[in-house]
Motif scaffolding. Structure first.
Motif, PDB file in Angstrom:
ATOM      1  N   ILE A   1    -150.907  26.368  -4.040  1.00  0.00           N
ATOM      2  CA  ILE A   1    -150.576  27.008  -5.308  1.00  0.00           C
ATOM      3  C   ILE A   1    -151.776  27.749  -5.896  1.00  0.00           C
ATOM      4  O   ILE A   1    -151.615  28.611  -6.756  1.00  0.00           O
TER       5      ILE A   1
ATOM      6  N   HIS B   1    -140.688  30.456   2.891  1.00  0.00           N
ATOM      7  CA  HIS B   1    -141.333  29.596   1.901  1.00  0.00           C
ATOM      8  C   HIS B   1    -140.297  28.807   1.118  1.00  0.00           C
ATOM      9  O   HIS B   1    -140.472  27.616   0.825  1.00  0.00           O
ATOM     10  N   ALA B   2    -139.206  29.488   0.763  1.00  0.00           N
ATOM     11  CA  ALA B   2    -138.144  28.817   0.005  1.00  0.00           C
ATOM     12  C   ALA B   2    -137.531  27.689   0.830  1.00  0.00           C
ATOM     13  O   ALA B   2    -137.352  26.561   0.344  1.00  0.00           O
TER      14      ALA B   2
ATOM     15  N   ALA C   1    -139.976  24.798   1.427  1.00  0.00           N
ATOM     16  CA  ALA C   1    -140.210  24.007   0.209  1.00  0.00           C
ATOM     17  C   ALA C   1    -139.088  23.001  -0.015  1.00  0.00           C
ATOM     18  O   ALA C   1    -139.327  21.832  -0.327  1.00  0.00           O
TER      19      ALA C   1
ATOM     20  N   LEU D   1    -146.124  32.602  -5.954  1.00  0.00           N
ATOM     21  CA  LEU D   1    -145.510  31.741  -6.957  1.00  0.00           C
ATOM     22  C   LEU D   1    -145.323  32.467  -8.280  1.00  0.00           C
ATOM     23  O   LEU D   1    -144.696  31.937  -9.190  1.00  0.00           O
TER      24      LEU D   1
ATOM     25  N   HIS E   1    -137.641  32.776  -4.088  1.00  0.00           N
ATOM     26  CA  HIS E   1    -137.656  33.519  -2.826  1.00  0.00           C
ATOM     27  C   HIS E   1    -136.471  33.286  -1.907  1.00  0.00           C
ATOM     28  O   HIS E   1    -136.436  33.846  -0.808  1.00  0.00           O
TER      29      HIS E   1
ATOM     30  N   LYS F   1    -140.962  35.408   2.990  1.00  0.00           N
ATOM     31  CA  LYS F   1    -140.787  34.789   1.658  1.00  0.00           C
ATOM     32  C   LYS F   1    -139.645  33.770   1.692  1.00  0.00           C
ATOM     33  O   LYS F   1    -139.729  32.706   1.080  1.00  0.00           O
TER      34      LYS F   1
ATOM     35  N   ARG G   1    -139.252  25.846  -7.645  1.00  0.00           N
ATOM     36  CA  ARG G   1    -139.688  27.196  -8.016  1.00  0.00           C
ATOM     37  C   ARG G   1    -139.790  28.084  -6.769  1.00  0.00           C
ATOM     38  O   ARG G   1    -139.341  29.231  -6.782  1.00  0.00           O
ATOM     39  N   TRP G   2    -140.390  27.544  -5.716  1.00  0.00           N
ATOM     40  CA  TRP G   2    -140.448  28.305  -4.469  1.00  0.00           C
ATOM     41  C   TRP G   2    -139.049  28.754  -4.075  1.00  0.00           C
ATOM     42  O   TRP G   2    -138.817  29.895  -3.696  1.00  0.00           O
ATOM     43  N   TYR G   3    -138.106  27.833  -4.174  1.00  0.00           N
ATOM     44  CA  TYR G   3    -136.743  28.107  -3.717  1.00  0.00           C
ATOM     45  C   TYR G   3    -136.063  29.160  -4.585  1.00  0.00           C
ATOM     46  O   TYR G   3    -135.472  30.110  -4.080  1.00  0.00           O
TER      47      TYR G   3
ATOM     48  N   SER H   1    -147.196  26.887   0.737  1.00  0.00           N
ATOM     49  CA  SER H   1    -148.420  27.665   0.591  1.00  0.00           C
ATOM     50  C   SER H   1    -149.174  27.081  -0.595  1.00  0.00           C
ATOM     51  O   SER H   1    -148.550  26.671  -1.577  1.00  0.00           O
TER      52      SER H   1
END
Lengths: 423, 222
Positions: A101, A171-172, A175, B10, A160, A168, A155-157, A99
């Protein structure tokens, strides 16, 4: 064992794979207007990445042809600069996928435009201070776009992966799959952690770059090493998390992939430590297992990402059928490439490997519908969120043209400059 | 409604999310510091400069080896023979290179009652691999009085010592000589001279080859 002919065949297969994926993704981007524009932008950037890779593989193929013998001074810097162009795509993908930033259009466009600016700034700064400025510039960019930008995926990982929300968690997973696909070549050398592999393993990544300037070489080496530890540590975070995560939240693809990179890294370090660098096996290992393996994983991962996370609208039957057809073609080329690697190490006759590929595909075609439907579920839980009004339809064409122009500029500069020969 | 600049996904709403991120950064910094320590000052540290092309001072020692061969050939009047010495190519695996080629040709007057030595002329050449120029060369000779003929070709002879302002790669490849695996050819021609008509039709010629080889034995940073 196989020789240079097999290397050429693998390069040609990789060329075909990259061209097929790049062309397909590009077509889907402009054909499928129903999908979210952000997802289409992601697909577009992936396609541009593969098309630049296609060009690079084409140049590698030219180098093998007798007609182009002695053209290393022209082709090698051209390949170097084209690889620099791919760093742009890495940065864009880390900024946009899973997604964006930024939620607003202007900051997002500014961030995207800053990437070529960063690249050019690094090159110009390197030229002012270092003798071998192209190599220095390349390595600094590689460290930043491979290492620093991986922090976004990590960070995504971390945020979430264990979330109760399926969206969510997507997304992890998306990523880290992107990170594995983009920087997998670094992950195969994970034993550089704590210098387990010794100097040879470090040099496997550098590919023979030289740093004649004593005052800069140690700094550059340490800088590059520090940043490449980011995705390596990220891989361990993923591996441990996937083992510890509750069963209902476990993703087998991510688990198996992280295990694969872990085990491959172990095998790689054993080869580097125990087999002499001048032996045929070691040379083949570097060409086929290290470069070739990674070259197979990225295409598969990106196709999986595109299908799994609906970067292409699979609800439309015509597009769904085309995606299935392309998936079958990709599987064929991919299987051929895999057998090319196997044949490099084992004396499998070509006719036998062709027969095995045929048998696998004949079974696969029967199950291909079921496998495809299993991946391409159109469930809202598989979607990725994306802020609206970030991009407009004309932005897709603009990104293509800016990428083409920027890549051509780099390529022309590489041709004119000549540069040092890159091993 | 105020739009957020960054993607809200984020930005973690939970404390655990940021804590985990900080833990990761902390571990990353620790790992980087440990790695730097190992790389720079550890017992098993990688000497980065050994892998990179930086110039420095190097103490280099060399080893020498001689290969000899003796051949006896009977050459008849107004004829030429070629005597070949093959330097084994597998010596290159250990880094040996040819520093000097020396050929000694000796003969005497073997015809009974003859007091006039034959005229022996000789020259030599060899395969060329590296194309490096020699520092001295005597590639032909002639004798009419049974004195020996010496031919030689020598490249730069390296002595143990400190060599500065070169990279490790240059230190490893410092020898500028000819590669092993070459063939050396001695062309020997005899013209018989005799005080007794029809008494002398040929001559025994002894050809001694001596090849001096050198290789880099050790390289140590000063």
């Amino acid at each position: 064992m196989a020789g240079s002919g097999s290397t050429t065949e693998l390069v040609i297969l990789s060329l075909g794979l990259s061209g097929l994926i790049g062309g397909s993704f590009l077509w889907f981007t402009f054909r499928d207007k129903k999908t979210n524009i952000v997802m289409r932008m992601n697909l577009l950037i992936m396609s541009l990445l593969f098309l630049i890779n296609f060009t690079i593989f084409a140049l590698y193929t030219f180098q093998e042809l007798p007609f182009f013998e002695g053209t290393e001074e022209i082709l090698d810097p051209l390949i170097l600069y084209l690889n620099m162009a791919t760093f742009m795509q890495f940065g864009l993908l880390f900024l946009l996928f899973p997604s964006p930033i930024f939620t607003e259009r202007k900051p997002m466009l500014l961030a995207m435009c800053s990437l070529p600016a960063i690249s050019i700034s690094i090159l110009l700064t390197s030229k002012l201070f270092f003798e071998h400025w192209e190599t220095v510039g390349f390595l600094i960019q590689q460290a930043i776009f491979y290492g620093l930008f991986s922090l976004i995926a990590i960070r995504w990982y971390i945020l979430h992966r264990t979330s109760d929300s399926a969206v969510k968690r997507n997304h992890a997973i998306a990523a880290v799959l992107l990170m594995f696909g983009l920087v997998g070549s670094v992950l195969t050398r994970w034993p550089v952690l704590f210098s387990l592999g010794g100097g040879d393993l470090y040099m496997q990544g550098f590919g023979g770059f030289i740093f004649p300037d004593l005052s800069t070489s140690d700094f550059l080496f340490l800088f590059h090493h520090a940043l490449e530890l980011i995705p390596i540590l990220g891989m361990f975070v993923v591996l441990i998390t996937e083992i510890m995560v509750p069963r209902e939240k476990r993703d087998m693809v991510v688990l198996l992939l992280s295990l694969f990179f872990f085990l491959f890294g172990l095998v790689n370090v054993m080869v580097v430590k125990f087999i002499d660098i001048n032996t045929d096996f070691r040379i083949l290992w570097h060409q086929f297992a290290a470069a070739g393996t990674f070259g197979l994983i990225r295409p598969v991962l990106f196709v999986y990402l595109a299908i799994k996370f609906n970067l292409v609208d699979l609800s439309k039957k015509s597009i769904r059928n085309k995606v299935r057809l392309i998936a079958v073609l990709l599987a064929t080329v991919w299987a051929s490439s895999l057998f090319e690697i196997i044949q490099a190490f084992l004396p499998v006759p070509q006719i036998l490997s062709a027969a095995i590929i045929g048998v696998i595909l004949s079974f696969g075609i029967g199950w291909e519908q079921k496998i495809f439907d299993g991946i391409a579920t159109i469930s809202e839980d598989d979607y990725l969120s994306s802020p609206k009004e970030i991009f407009e339809e004309p932005d897709l064409f603009r990104v293509v043209m800016v990428t083409v122009v920027f890549t051509l500029l780099l390529a022309m500069y590489g041709l004119i400059q000549g540069g040092e020969t890159v091993v | 409604m105020v739009k957020q600049l960054f993607n809200p996904l984020l930005k973690s709403a939970e404390e655990s999310g940021e804590r985990n991120q900080f833990i990761f950064i902390g571990i990353l910094v620790a790992v980087i510091l440990i790695d730097f320590t190992i790389l720079i000052i550890g017992d098993y540290s990688i000497d980065i400069n050994d892998n990179l092309d930086n110039t420095d001072e190097w103490e280099i020692t060399f080893s020498n080896m001689s290969l000899t061969s003796n051949s006896e050939v009977l050459i008849s009047d107004n004829n030429e023979e070629v005597v070949t010495f093959e330097i084994p190519s597998n010596l290159s695996d250990d880094g040996w290179m040819v520093q000097e080629i020396h050929i000694l040709i000796t003969y005497g007057e073997t015809s009974l009652g003859d007091f006039d030595c034959d005229t022996v002329s000789a020259e030599f050449d060899h395969d060329e691999e590296t194309g490096v120029s020699s520092v001295s060369e005597q590639s032909s000779g002639e004798s009419s009085d049974c004195t020996e003929i010496q031919m030689n070709k020598a490249w730069r002879y390296y002595v143990d010592g400190v060599y500065d302002n070169i990279s490790k790669l240059e230190a490893e490849n410092i020898l500028e000589m000819e590669d092993v695996g070459i063939d050396v050819y001695a062309y020997i021609r005899v013209n018989t001279d005799s005080t007794i008509p029809n008494n002398d039709n040929d001559e025994n010629i002894s050809v001694d080859f001596t090849m001096t080889l050198q290789k880099v034995e050790s390289i140590t940073r000063v």
